[in-house]
Design an enzyme around this catalytic site. Sequence first.
Site, PDB file in Angstrom:
ATOM      1  N   TRP A   1     -19.796  15.399  12.896  1.00 56.34           N
ATOM      2  CA  TRP A   1     -18.527  15.065  11.573  1.00 56.34           C
ATOM      3  C   TRP A   1     -18.041  16.083  10.432  1.00 56.34           C
ATOM      4  O   TRP A   1     -19.754  16.733   9.805  1.00 56.34           O
ATOM      5  CB  TRP A   1     -18.556  14.027  10.669  1.00 56.34           C
ATOM      6  CG  TRP A   1     -18.485  12.603  11.915  1.00 56.34           C
ATOM      7  CD1 TRP A   1     -18.420  12.889  13.071  1.00 56.34           C
ATOM      8  CD2 TRP A   1     -18.697  11.426  11.031  1.00 56.34           C
ATOM      9  NE1 TRP A   1     -17.756  11.502  13.010  1.00 56.34           N
ATOM     10  CE2 TRP A   1     -18.073  10.302  11.715  1.00 56.34           C
ATOM     11  CE3 TRP A   1     -18.413  10.616   9.570  1.00 56.34           C
ATOM     12  CZ2 TRP A   1     -17.528   9.082  11.751  1.00 56.34           C
ATOM     13  CZ3 TRP A   1     -18.666   9.272   9.652  1.00 56.34           C
ATOM     14  CH2 TRP A   1     -18.362   8.663  10.439  1.00 56.34           C
TER      15      TRP A   1
ATOM     16  N   LYS B   1     -14.662  15.938  14.198  1.00 55.52           N
ATOM     17  CA  LYS B   1     -15.285  15.734  14.704  1.00 55.52           C
ATOM     18  C   LYS B   1     -15.328  16.505  15.931  1.00 55.52           C
ATOM     19  O   LYS B   1     -14.544  16.550  16.680  1.00 55.52           O
ATOM     20  CB  LYS B   1     -15.373  14.132  15.416  1.00 55.52           C
ATOM     21  CG  LYS B   1     -15.957  13.733  15.683  1.00 55.52           C
ATOM     22  CD  LYS B   1     -17.381  12.344  16.013  1.00 55.52           C
ATOM     23  CE  LYS B   1     -18.711  11.693  15.855  1.00 55.52           C
ATOM     24  NZ  LYS B   1     -18.392  10.357  15.955  1.00 55.52           N
TER      25      LYS B   1
ATOM     26  N   THR C   1       0.828  -0.788   0.204  1.00 54.13           N
ATOM     27  CA  THR C   1       0.080  -0.339  -0.127  1.00 54.13           C
ATOM     28  C   THR C   1       0.715   1.080   0.054  1.00 54.13           C
ATOM     29  O   THR C   1       1.802   1.073   0.265  1.00 54.13           O
ATOM     30  CB  THR C   1      -1.236   0.036   1.675  1.00 54.13           C
ATOM     31  OG1 THR C   1       0.166  -0.118   2.812  1.00 54.13           O
ATOM     32  CG2 THR C   1      -1.587  -1.266   1.289  1.00 54.13           C
TER      33      THR C   1
ATOM     34  N   GLU D   1      -5.408  -3.328  -2.350  1.00 56.20           N
ATOM     35  CA  GLU D   1      -6.355  -3.806  -1.378  1.00 56.20           C
ATOM     36  C   GLU D   1      -7.219  -5.289  -2.060  1.00 56.20           C
ATOM     37  O   GLU D   1      -7.714  -5.809  -2.187  1.00 56.20           O
ATOM     38  CB  GLU D   1      -6.757  -3.784  -0.271  1.00 56.20           C
ATOM     39  CG  GLU D   1      -5.927  -3.768   0.873  1.00 56.20           C
ATOM     40  CD  GLU D   1      -5.445  -2.333   1.088  1.00 56.20           C
ATOM     41  OE1 GLU D   1      -5.607  -0.931   0.072  1.00 56.20           O
ATOM     42  OE2 GLU D   1      -5.076  -1.498   2.413  1.00 56.20           O
TER      43      GLU D   1
HETATM   44  N1  LIG Z   1     -10.973   7.915  -6.838  1.00 53.23           N
HETATM   45  C1  LIG Z   1     -10.568   8.507  -6.145  1.00 53.23           C
HETATM   46  N2  LIG Z   1     -10.701   9.440  -4.758  1.00 53.23           N
HETATM   47  C2  LIG Z   1     -10.565   9.517  -4.003  1.00 53.23           C
HETATM   48  N3  LIG Z   1      -9.936   8.999  -3.098  1.00 53.23           N
HETATM   49  C3  LIG Z   1      -9.251   8.243  -3.826  1.00 53.23           C
HETATM   50  C4  LIG Z   1      -9.413   7.714  -4.726  1.00 53.23           C
HETATM   51  N4  LIG Z   1      -9.119   6.222  -5.334  1.00 53.23           N
HETATM   52  C5  LIG Z   1      -8.667   6.180  -4.621  1.00 53.23           C
HETATM   53  N5  LIG Z   1      -8.679   6.701  -2.797  1.00 53.23           N
HETATM   54  C6  LIG Z   1      -7.870   6.013  -1.871  1.00 53.23           C
HETATM   55  O1  LIG Z   1      -7.271   5.947  -2.268  1.00 53.23           O
HETATM   56  C7  LIG Z   1      -6.634   4.679  -1.285  1.00 53.23           C
HETATM   57  C8  LIG Z   1      -5.948   3.460  -2.030  1.00 53.23           C
HETATM   58  O2  LIG Z   1      -4.840   3.821  -1.758  1.00 53.23           O
HETATM   59  P1  LIG Z   1      -3.191   2.953  -1.611  1.00 53.23           P
HETATM   60  O3  LIG Z   1      -4.013   1.661  -1.676  1.00 53.23           O
HETATM   61  O4  LIG Z   1      -2.303   3.119  -3.040  1.00 53.23           O
HETATM   62  O5  LIG Z   1      -2.580   3.149  -0.547  1.00 53.23           O
HETATM   63  P2  LIG Z   1      -3.031   4.490   0.760  1.00 53.23           P
HETATM   64  O6  LIG Z   1      -4.529   4.001   1.505  1.00 53.23           O
HETATM   65  O7  LIG Z   1      -2.606   5.805   0.308  1.00 53.23           O
HETATM   66  O8  LIG Z   1      -1.967   3.989   1.275  1.00 53.23           O
HETATM   67  P3  LIG Z   1      -1.948   2.906   3.279  1.00 53.23           P
HETATM   68  O9  LIG Z   1      -3.195   1.874   3.107  1.00 53.23           O
HETATM   69  O10 LIG Z   1      -0.866   2.297   3.233  1.00 53.23           O
HETATM   70  O11 LIG Z   1      -2.547   3.680   4.047  1.00 53.23           O
HETATM   71  C9  LIG Z   1      -8.153   4.721  -0.856  1.00 53.23           C
HETATM   72  O12 LIG Z   1      -8.254   3.887   0.332  1.00 53.23           O
HETATM   73  C10 LIG Z   1      -9.039   6.143  -1.252  1.00 53.23           C
HETATM   74  O13 LIG Z   1      -8.405   6.700   0.250  1.00 53.23           O
HETATM   75 MG   LIG Z   2      -5.559   1.866   2.184  1.00 52.49          MG
END
Ligand SMILES: Nc1ncnc2c1ncn2[C@@H]1O[C@H](COP(=O)(O)OP(=O)(O)OP(=O)(O)O)[C@@H](O)[C@H]1O
Ligand SMILES: [Mg+2]
Lengths: 538, 538
Positions: free
Chosen positions: B439, B434, B180, B324
């Site tokens: 929220w 919050k 991630t 994931e």
């Molecule tokens: N179109 C989108 N609009 C808004 N957010 C998005 C979009 N696509 C992905 N995301 C964000 O990116 C996340 C997924 O990113 P990635 O799997 O690359 O790792 P990360 O969640 O940024 O990092 P980590 O899980 O290690 O904290 C999603 O959970 C969401 O928060």
């Molecule tokens: Mg993530």
Amino acid sequence: MTGHQQTLTPFLWRAENVFPEKEIVARTHEGMKRYTYDEYGDRVRKLANALENAGVEEGDRIGTICWNTDRHFETYFSVPNIGAQLHTINPLLPDGHIQHIVSDAQNKVIFVDPSLAEKLDSAYEEDSFSSVEQFVVMGSEVPDLSIEPVTDYESFIGDESTDYEFPELSEDQPAGMCYTSGTTGMPKGVEYTQQMLWSHTMATMVPQALGIDDSDVLMPVVPMFHVNAWGMPFSATAAGAKQVYPGPSPDPEDIARLIEEEEVTLTAGVPTVWLGLLEYMEDNEVDLSSLERVIIGGSAAPKALIEQFDELGVEVVHAWGMTEMSPIGTVANLKSDLEDAPKEQQFNVKAKQGLIVPGLEFKVVDDDGNEVPWNGEDFGELYVRGPWVTQSYFERPEANEEDFEGSWLKTGDIVTVDEDGYIEIVDRAGDVIKSGGEWISSQELENAIMAHDDVTEAAVIGVPHERWSERPVAMVVTPDEVDNDALTEELKEMLLEEYPKWWLPDGFKYIDEIPKTATGKFSKKDLREMYEGQEDEL
Amino acid sequence: MTGHQQTLTPFLWRAENVFPEKEIVARTHEGMKRYTYDEYGDRVRKLANALENAGVEEGDRIGTICWNTDRHFETYFSVPNIGAQLHTINPLLPDGHIQHIVSDAQNKVIFVDPSLAEKLDSAYEEDSFSSVEQFVVMGSEVPDLSIEPVTDYESFIGDESTDYEFPELSEDQPAGMCYTSGTTGMPKGVEYTQQMLWSHTMATMVPQALGIDDSDVLMPVVPMFHVNAWGMPFSATAAGAKQVYPGPSPDPEDIARLIEEEEVTLTAGVPTVWLGLLEYMEDNEVDLSSLERVIIGGSAAPKALIEQFDELGVEVVHAWGMTEMSPIGTVANLKSDLEDAPKEQQFNVKAKQGLIVPGLEFKVVDDDGNEVPWNGEDFGELYVRGPWVTQSYFERPEANEEDFEGSWLKTGDIVTVDEDGYIEIVDRAGDVIKSGGEWISSQELENAIMAHDDVTEAAVIGVPHERWSERPVAMVVTPDEVDNDALTEELKEMLLEEYPKWWLPDGFKYIDEIPKTATGKFSKKDLREMYEGQEDEL
Ligand SMILES: Nc1ncnc2c1ncn2[C@@H]1O[C@H](COP(=O)(O)OP(=O)(O)OP(=O)(O)O)[C@@H](O)[C@H]1O
Ligand SMILES: [Mg+2]
Ligand SMILES: Nc1ncnc2c1ncn2[C@@H]1O[C@H](COP(=O)(O)OP(=O)(O)OP(=O)(O)O)[C@@H](O)[C@H]1O
Ligand SMILES: [Mg+2]
């Protein structure tokens, strides 16, 4: 690490929640019915409760002898979602076949259409049906029948709750079952796991298969007892598309009216259905403006049919499949570089059985077990494998020995593959005629003969021959007024334009009708049996 | 009874055989490269032989630190097809993270781009890299490096045979791996089985996901180290589409030129890339006439970007995903009843993260564990599950406890769902503010503030507050010449037009830059750390 199991429940859940207002429409014996995915889901869960209360458990097989209706469609998700197995039975089969199938599959409950109840009654026979604990007639009343215990569908689900928590099933759970058409022998049982149905559903939606979307209005004319109406009810639900069910024995007028009134964009059926519709349109005004595509399969789509639909602004999507393949295997979509090709060339491509669907593999094997080159000429038997292709038959160890080789299904279809990868079926393995060591394609000869205006139908079979070991003989059906001797001469001349002399049938026999299987295919088995020992007369 | 295992090999086989002449084009450090699927397959098998000879076995993890190139794409099928695991590593991560990832994944071989070799050299550290038996530089020569043993790619595969019989793998075989982004903590490893990649590939092709076809020319600008370039190399191969790889650090000019010259129809990347392209187009003539669709994801696609592309005749396809989830989960396609809606309404829908892709399920759960209604207003955490969603992290038992609930992945994204089923991300779980028990969406405030012409970037974080428990504070980046005090007043007025008074940030702090993660996302974790203990000043 792995993902969640591949099951059908998410498709129902998505349609109900993301497309709650999309309609399911059915022509039934009670008139036109119309409701939404939202209501559909509730009725599916009511039925699930009813089945559970009737003692149905995971792994039980539930039979249906039904036309394409809303209630039949309700069993499509109810039965698999509770872990049971939906076994669709072809009502057009001879009684003996139905008895064989029901006793083979050990059905616990059988759903039957009112219009088919008499057929069931006649096929009913205590021993073969001993596993059946409940018959349910698809309506709100029970006709006078000798089968029992019997109830009607609305009473069966009547008081049940619309709440039901579907279990988290294994993707290996058997979810469906269908018997092959019995064209080459006794029908063989094929079981579909949740995973097979899931894979087939996803695959049918991709553009290189059928490209189904929520903007489609889908009407499966192919019966739901033919390999789940080629999987359309599942695909349409997964896509959130409106669905139209044409009900008991729809005739061309019914089909035309439903296309017009429900603005059907995509429909599917065997060639005969579409020949019937086009014939009907010769004398009747039909508005096909909503219709974008017709999926044709089960038997080869004649090129003339493809051309006629094209003139009406409708694209024919020719597909090939098998009960063993859930069923779709190839689709004759145009490759992108053919999109601007001359129409004639496009029709030739679309008349082939098509390109393998993404996710499957195939090979074509000659008599010596070698793969044949992709040159559009060399023949061989088609072998396929993939996530929605079965790797065994239900309780048929001999057939499992014969029809599979490792993970490959031997389709029994003899094909060529051209340089572009388009597969063309030239024969069934058992129908191939071997004359003087060379193969003659009975299907090619049939198509050529049927192209003559004075021929209604024609089948070509091989008969034993002392010198050449086998020779082709044509069985021809004509309208009453035709002069058969003159026609024979014309046909010979016509064939000689395209085929070598040794392909010419040794005899042309004029008969009243070609015997057909319950799915409407030419039954060459029956033809051969009819003429066994009378070879000299042919 | 079941079907054949779901693996990637049939996709390669089909592209090679059914679409042998379709091209793969790459911008590389050696100039433009161009070959066909036919040749591609041969090189994939050469590489398979090379890996086997290098001692790679089923289950081994193979690392790549590479840009989007032809050679990197070769590893995409070679490695999984021999049963090994393709582990793409983000070269933009800090050295410490790379060390953690390599030692965590125990990579046996690492492929590295020449332009990234120095980065690898600097991250190299004997202990963490002790599992690595071979480094391979993606070219035909080896730069001067301290890592060893090292060879170049062309020497590595040079003498190998183009024959290789891929084994029949189990669909549960691990085939890929990606960490991630580390936005909320240390990157977590996610493994992809053959089945997950197969399912994701099939799903991405369906019209309600990305609708990829062989008529597409696909250019993934999103790096191949970001969840396999969102799976595009697999989807494009399965569809037999032409592929264009933009190579090392492509700038807007490179991207524009490739779209023009290769007639790209479909491309994909994070918002920043497209903002850059549009900025470049202000001063440069670019012909986008071939381009039909741009997939935007990773972070929210700003509405203005969607509108600008629309003016250029290009459709934005907004998608949401996670490492994931292999990664695609939702796509903001228009439902059929929105096809004729006013543009403004369409843009609003397309700015949401979209509809769940067929095959997946989700639910949105509030703090008390209850599902929230689909009304476009109520917030909750998004839970997802499905065949291409992982059910655990690699060797992270604590995260497995926290982030999963049965078969559900807790995404950590806070969302609303509207009546039509469109999901909108309003925050990350950890970023939600919050205030007085209510929220406030930090992402909504950020988007609203960034809509002001004088704001380059803005992030909103929550800071502790005695009375309200938490209050929002905005961190704003502006061009040099702006009067901050005047801007603050303007922003407050602007926000009050849309939001209640208590949503107004308590402070506006002007800073030079918002700290970002290696994938270019705002790192609120870093922001919060920067200002910890200085809350009074904010
Ligand atoms: N179109 C989108 N609009 C808004 N957010 C998005 C979009 N696509 C992905 N995301 C964000 O990116 C996340 C997924 O990113 P990635 O799997 O690359 O790792 P990360 O969640 O940024 O990092 P980590 O899980 O290690 O904290 C999603 O959970 C969401 O928060
Ligand atoms: Mg993530
Ligand atoms: N488009 C098509 N063109 C030509 N033949 C087709 C087409 N579609 C299906 N078929 C034929 O139908 C067969 C599959 O039919 P099905 O599974 O219904 O049972 P069957 O093969 O007719 O019967 P059985 O296997 O019991 O002998 C294929 O093997 C093929 O011969
Ligand atoms: Mg058969």
